[in-house]
Design an enzyme around this catalytic site. Structure first.
Site, PDB file in Angstrom:
ATOM      1  N   ALA A  10      40.053  34.117  42.861  1.00 16.19           N
ATOM      2  CA  ALA A  10      39.196  33.356  43.164  1.00 16.19           C
ATOM      3  C   ALA A  10      38.311  33.065  41.956  1.00 16.19           C
ATOM      4  CB  ALA A  10      38.539  33.851  44.350  1.00 16.19           C
ATOM      5  N   ASP A  11      37.847  33.838  41.216  1.00 20.99           N
ATOM      6  CA  ASP A  11      37.277  33.805  40.118  1.00 20.99           C
ATOM      7  C   ASP A  11      37.944  33.035  38.973  1.00 20.99           C
ATOM      8  OD1 ASP A  11      35.269  35.168  41.192  1.00 20.99           O
ATOM      9  OD2 ASP A  11      35.556  37.045  40.162  1.00 20.99           O
ATOM     10  N   ASP A  13      40.583  30.913  39.485  1.00 20.82           N
ATOM     11  CA  ASP A  13      40.502  29.420  40.065  1.00 20.82           C
ATOM     12  C   ASP A  13      39.162  28.770  39.798  1.00 20.82           C
ATOM     13  OD1 ASP A  13      42.823  29.776  40.977  1.00 20.82           O
ATOM     14  OD2 ASP A  13      42.425  30.041  43.184  1.00 20.82           O
ATOM     15  N   GLU A  89      54.228  23.962  54.054  1.00 18.04           N
ATOM     16  CA  GLU A  89      55.104  25.165  53.981  1.00 18.04           C
ATOM     17  C   GLU A  89      53.803  26.231  53.576  1.00 18.04           C
ATOM     18  OE1 GLU A  89      57.419  24.518  50.424  1.00 18.04           O
ATOM     19  OE2 GLU A  89      58.293  22.833  51.321  1.00 18.04           O
ATOM     20  N   LYS A  91      51.897  28.919  51.418  1.00 14.68           N
ATOM     21  CA  LYS A  91      51.751  29.277  49.893  1.00 14.68           C
ATOM     22  C   LYS A  91      51.715  30.855  49.778  1.00 14.68           C
ATOM     23  CE  LYS A  91      49.609  27.961  45.678  1.00 14.68           C
ATOM     24  NZ  LYS A  91      49.676  29.227  44.996  1.00 14.68           N
ATOM     25  N   LYS A 268      54.059  18.800  50.753  1.00 14.33           N
ATOM     26  CA  LYS A 268      54.720  17.986  49.613  1.00 14.33           C
ATOM     27  C   LYS A 268      55.145  16.625  50.465  1.00 14.33           C
ATOM     28  CE  LYS A 268      56.514  22.288  47.835  1.00 14.33           C
ATOM     29  NZ  LYS A 268      57.623  23.162  47.936  1.00 14.33           N
ATOM     30  N   CYS A 389      18.635  62.424  58.415  1.00 17.07           N
ATOM     31  CA  CYS A 389      17.911  63.735  58.711  1.00 17.07           C
ATOM     32  C   CYS A 389      17.611  64.907  57.755  1.00 17.07           C
ATOM     33  CB  CYS A 389      18.663  64.301  60.241  1.00 17.07           C
ATOM     34  SG  CYS A 389      20.017  65.132  59.511  1.00 17.07           S
ATOM     35  N   CYS A 404      27.426  65.211  58.422  1.00 17.91           N
ATOM     36  CA  CYS A 404      25.968  65.801  58.253  1.00 17.91           C
ATOM     37  C   CYS A 404      26.188  66.878  59.361  1.00 17.91           C
ATOM     38  CB  CYS A 404      25.246  64.720  58.845  1.00 17.91           C
ATOM     39  SG  CYS A 404      23.721  65.128  59.548  1.00 17.91           S
ATOM     40  N   CYS A 410      20.127  64.600  64.400  1.00 20.63           N
ATOM     41  CA  CYS A 410      20.337  63.310  63.365  1.00 20.63           C
ATOM     42  C   CYS A 410      20.328  62.125  64.202  1.00 20.63           C
ATOM     43  CB  CYS A 410      21.535  63.631  62.365  1.00 20.63           C
ATOM     44  SG  CYS A 410      21.813  62.187  61.380  1.00 20.63           S
TER      45      CYS A 410
HETATM   46  S1  IVH Z   1      56.254  24.154  45.014  1.00 22.02           S
HETATM   47  C1  IVH Z   1      56.002  21.370  41.695  1.00 22.02           C
HETATM   48  N1  IVH Z   1      55.995  25.575  47.247  1.00 22.02           N
HETATM   49  O1  IVH Z   1      52.370  28.104  43.963  1.00 22.02           O
HETATM   50  C2  IVH Z   1      55.376  22.463  42.553  1.00 22.02           C
HETATM   51  N2  IVH Z   1      55.059  26.566  45.225  1.00 22.02           N
HETATM   52  O2  IVH Z   1      50.666  26.712  41.811  1.00 22.02           O
HETATM   53  C3  IVH Z   1      56.305  23.859  42.622  1.00 22.02           C
HETATM   54  N3  IVH Z   1      54.232  28.678  45.616  1.00 22.02           N
HETATM   55  O3  IVH Z   1      54.163  28.349  40.820  1.00 22.02           O
HETATM   56  C4  IVH Z   1      55.953  24.718  43.442  1.00 22.02           C
HETATM   57  N4  IVH Z   1      54.411  28.934  47.723  1.00 22.02           N
HETATM   58  O4  IVH Z   1      54.561  30.507  42.472  1.00 22.02           O
HETATM   59  C5  IVH Z   1      55.710  25.568  46.063  1.00 22.02           C
HETATM   60  N5  IVH Z   1      55.731  26.624  49.266  1.00 22.02           N
HETATM   61  C6  IVH Z   1      55.552  26.524  47.959  1.00 22.02           C
HETATM   62  C7  IVH Z   1      54.924  27.850  47.396  1.00 22.02           C
HETATM   63  C8  IVH Z   1      54.758  27.704  45.959  1.00 22.02           C
HETATM   64  C9  IVH Z   1      54.051  29.617  46.556  1.00 22.02           C
HETATM   65  C10 IVH Z   1      53.415  29.106  44.198  1.00 22.02           C
HETATM   66  C11 IVH Z   1      54.685  29.169  43.134  1.00 22.02           C
HETATM   67  C12 IVH Z   1      53.958  27.896  42.442  1.00 22.02           C
HETATM   68  C13 IVH Z   1      52.494  28.119  42.513  1.00 22.02           C
HETATM   69  C14 IVH Z   1      51.844  26.707  42.297  1.00 22.02           C
END
Ligand code: IVH
Length: 759
Positions: A10-11, A13, A89, A91, A268, A389, A404, A410
């Site tokens: 997160a950091d 990102d 999908e 991730k 997508k 305590c 304890c 306590c």
């Molecule tokens: S598509 C042009 N689909 O996310 C897009 N990526 O930051 C190509 N990832 O490198 C990636 N799940 O490691 C796609 N359902 C998914 C994904 C996915 C995980 C990861 C992958 C990629 C990164 C993109």
């Protein structure tokens, strides 16, 4: 280490976004090697480079609905369609790879690398069973590159780490499933990769040559499935922004239950011609976006390490954290589980740590960012005293949990101990629920269980009023006052009724560690009186069958705490009465013999047989403890044993144990004698030794019958032996009896005697 993160994702990102924003505002400051110009890490050198024919791209991230809205709006504008269809999908949180097939055969696999050039990890990928080596079905293009994610399922990750923890340092535990997947693929020895539980999901294509493919991404995925690639069953299609957000919510709700980690979902544009039309900007496509879930890991700083005392006294270390937003909430505390875990992680006050909060699970510290450790930190250790305590915190050998020892005294353990004390099988105070116990503690009416017995009607009504007020449950009906009074009257009556109890219930109610109902029953049957039980050292407690070392020591430790003794005094002072008190069992008479007590004292080099020898030569435990090594040797102990026993009783621990034990034995003996005067047998005070084979009865039966007449049956002959019963083929004991001038009976005389005394 290459695959051990130095900051939380997160950091990363956040920093990347900051840099992107800066570079957008000041393009003149952007350098050619800025991390924003790369995708992932450059090849590390251990593997042959592989140039990707089609670049491996990255995805832009959306963290809010607004950002998703932005993305959809731009797609709609550019394509000029009202509600475009999206492939939606998960991730997957692993490592992106590209698999190349020629004529249906797997020929090469590579990591993403910097997007242009990756590393050839073909040999390692071949070990992953989810990756087909030969495509199924027919109709595949002559050249086909399939892209997807290698990941480590959670179960495999947990199992691997369980083994690592059991390996005592030989196997290093994996930090998290994603780093585990990455690390596993970068192994130079494919056998290592093969030993890791890795899996794979396909989600995209790279280079394709010589063959026609469907027009939609979702259809491509279906086709890949036919050819033998794993495609997640969570993949779906959705229409418009609403459809995307609904998918996000649906997958988010299932996130923690999935068998693998995901860190968001991916949208997508489904139509491949539209994808081509939209194209790319920099390193990311305009036709796709990752909608991230709240990060489950973040870095923050440990401001303090405190100890929480649980209901059974378990002392659990916890990190006080600089507030951090993780897993969807602001976290300020994370568990450290136990002292071993703190040592394993080496978490120190001042450290920067990675904190994880997944779903409803308690936030925990995953690892320390050692590079960020400030100067002057020190390793953490469990405090010696309870922060609540002040009683000792003790950790028994072989135990993971430190506790304890304050028990009833306590406050942290109070609520639960009162709940147990009042429960049906303990003191049986009807109608005292956990909510009111907590409130009684919170408002200062209950410090220990003894305070139950001084509660007044007014106390209860006042407590209830405050509890209802606090919880917003103030009843509004006119007769509420009457109902409350009735409730309080009933409770006072129930408390009063519980004053008369049995020793068994009382001992169980105290909530001594390891003392359940059956142990409480045995203690009550053997010792009969609270005044005796509450002062027994562990060797004496071990005289009771089924009470072993651990239980005996727990009981001893409980009564050894002055706070617990005060609570018991207060209970008695406030009218608690044991109505079934009775003298100790006559069985104690034999059990209290010096040999049997000595045997239970865990004296170094003092076996049961040697304890028996000492018991025959000395009158009491105190006499053994006072004897010099010479006298011990004279009693028949080998020199090394005599020296060790003597040395033990010169240590502080040995002296204290001997005097406590001797004192308890004397008190119990007196109690048994008081009770048993009327029924002393004809062999009272006499010590008998059995040797050789008896024909009319077994050795055990003879022993039982002798003991029933008051005799003590010993295993070795000494000056104190009253007589020896010699059966067939009697050996050394008979010789020793002759040597010492001890009386010898044959079997006939024994039988005659037993008959004459009805034994
Ligand atoms: S598509 C042009 N689909 O996310 C897009 N990526 O930051 C190509 N990832 O490198 C990636 N799940 O490691 C796609 N359902 C998914 C994904 C996915 C995980 C990861 C992958 C990629 C990164 C993109």
């Amino acid at each position: 280490m290459l695959d051990e993160p130095t900051i939380a994702d997160a950091d990363y990102d956040r920093l990347m976004r900051e840099l992107e924003a800066l570079e957008a505002a000041h393009p003149e400051l952007a350098t050619p090697d800025s991390p924003t110009r790369r995708v992932g890490a450059a090849p590390s050198g251990g593997f042959a480079p592989v140039r990707h024919e089609v670049r491996m791209l990255s995805l832009a991230n959306a963290f809010t609905d607004d950002e998703v809205d932005d993305f959809v709006r731009k797609v709609v504008e550019r394509l000029d369609v009202a509600e475009p269809l999206f492939s939606v999908e998960p991730k997957f949180d692993g490592l992106a790879i590209s698999l190349r097939y020629e004529d249906g055969v797997f020929v090469q696999g590579a990591t993403r690398g910097d997007g242009e050039t990756g590393e050839d990890v073909t040999a390692n990928l071949r070990t992953i069973r989810a990756i087909p080596l030969q495509l199924r079905g027919k109709g595949w293009p002559r050249v086909l590159e399939v892209r997807g994610e290698v990941y480590m399922p959670r179960a495999g990750f947990e199992a691997y780490n369980a083994r690592a923890r059991a390996s005592e340092g030989r196997i290093r535990p994996l930090v998290n499933p994603r780093n585990a997947a990455a690390g596993s693929l970068r192994q130079l020895d494919p056998r290592v990769t093969a030993s890791r539980p890795l899996a794979f999901y396909a989600y995209a294509l790279g280079a394709v040559d010589g063959g026609a493919l469907p027009e939609r991404h979702s259809q491509v995925l279906a086709r890949l499935r036919e050819w033998g690639f794993p495609v997640s069953p969570l993949v779906d299609v959705a229409r418009g922004e609403k459809g995307l957000l609904a998918y996000y919510a649906r997958i988010g709700a299932r996130r923690d239950a999935l068998p693998f980690d995901i860190d968001g979902v991916v949208y997508k544009v489904d139509d491949l011609a539209s994808q081509r039309e939209l194209g790319f900007v920099g390193r990311t496509p305009r036709w796709a976006i990752a909608h991230k879930f709240p990060a489950q890991e973040q870095t923050t700083v440990v401001e303090d390490i405190i100890v929480n005392i649980g209901r059974t006294g378990a002392a659990t270390p916890a990190a006080k954290l600089r507030p951090v937003f993780v897993g969807g909430v602001t976290v300020t505390n994370a568990t450290l589980h136990n002292a071993d875990q703190v040592a394993r992680l080496d978490v120190r006050v001042g450290d920067t740590v990675i904190v994880r909060r997944a779903g409803d699970v308690i936030p925990e510290v995953v690892s320390v960012v050692v590079a960020e450790r400030p100067r002057g930190t020190v390793p953490w250790t469990m405090p010696a005293q309870c922060p609540v305590c002040g009683s000792d915190i003790v950790r028994e050998e072989g135990e993971v949990v430190a506790r304890c020892s304050g028990e009833l005294a306590c406050a942290a353990q109070r609520t639960q101990s009162v709940f147990h004390f009042a429960s049906r099988r303990a003191m049986d105070v009807d109608g005292l629920g956990e909510r009111y116990i907590e409130a009684l503690g919170e408002f200062g009416y209950l410090e220990t269980v003894a305070d139950l017995y001084r509660l007044t009607l007014d106390d209860l009504l006042e407590m209830k009023r405050r509890a209802d007020e606090r919880d917003g449950t103030v009843p509004e009906t006119a007769k509420a006052g009457k109902v409350a009074t009735k409730w309080a009257e009933n409770l006072i009556e129930a408390i009063d009724r519980s004053r008369g109890t049995t020793l068994e219930r009382f001992l169980y109610a105290l909530g001594i560690q390891h003392v359940g109902e059956s142990t409480a029953k045995a203690l009550a049957a053997w010792f009969g009186e609270l005044a005796l039980v509450r002062h027994l050292p562990w060797p004496v407690l071990k005289l009771v069958p089924d009470i072993g070392d651990e239980v005996a020591k727990a009981i001893d430790a409980f009564f050894g705490q002055p706070g617990n003794q005060r609570v018991i005094d207060a209970l008695l002072a406030r009218g608690v009465r044991i109505r079934d008190a009775h003298p100790p069992t006559p069985k104690l008479r034999a059990a209290l013999a010096p040999a049997s007590v000595l045997e239970r004292m865990a004296v170094p080099k003092l076996t049961a047989k040697r304890a028996e020898q000492l018991g025959a030569a000395f009158d009491s435990v105190a006499a053994v403890a006072a004897a010099d090594a010479g006298a011990l040797a004279e009693a028949g102990l080998p020199q090394d044993s005599a020296t060790a026993v003597h040395a033990f009783f010169r240590t502080r621990e040995g002296r204290v144990l001997a005097s406590r034990t001797a004192e308890a034995v004397a008190r119990l003996q007196a109690a048994v004698a008081d009770a048993g005067e009327v029924q002393t047998g004809p062999l009272e005070g006499r010590t008998v030794v059995l040797t050789g084979t008896l024909s009319a009865l077994t050795r055990d039966a003879a022993k039982d019958r002798l003991e029933a007449l008051g005799a003590k049956v010993a295993g070795s002959v000494s000056k104190k032996t009253s007589f020896v019963v010699a059966g067939e083929a009697a050996g050394s004991k008979l010789a020793r009896a002759a040597e010492l001038g001890v009386d010898v009976w044959d079997e006939a005389r024994l039988l005659e005697f037993l008959q004459a005394h009805g034994g």
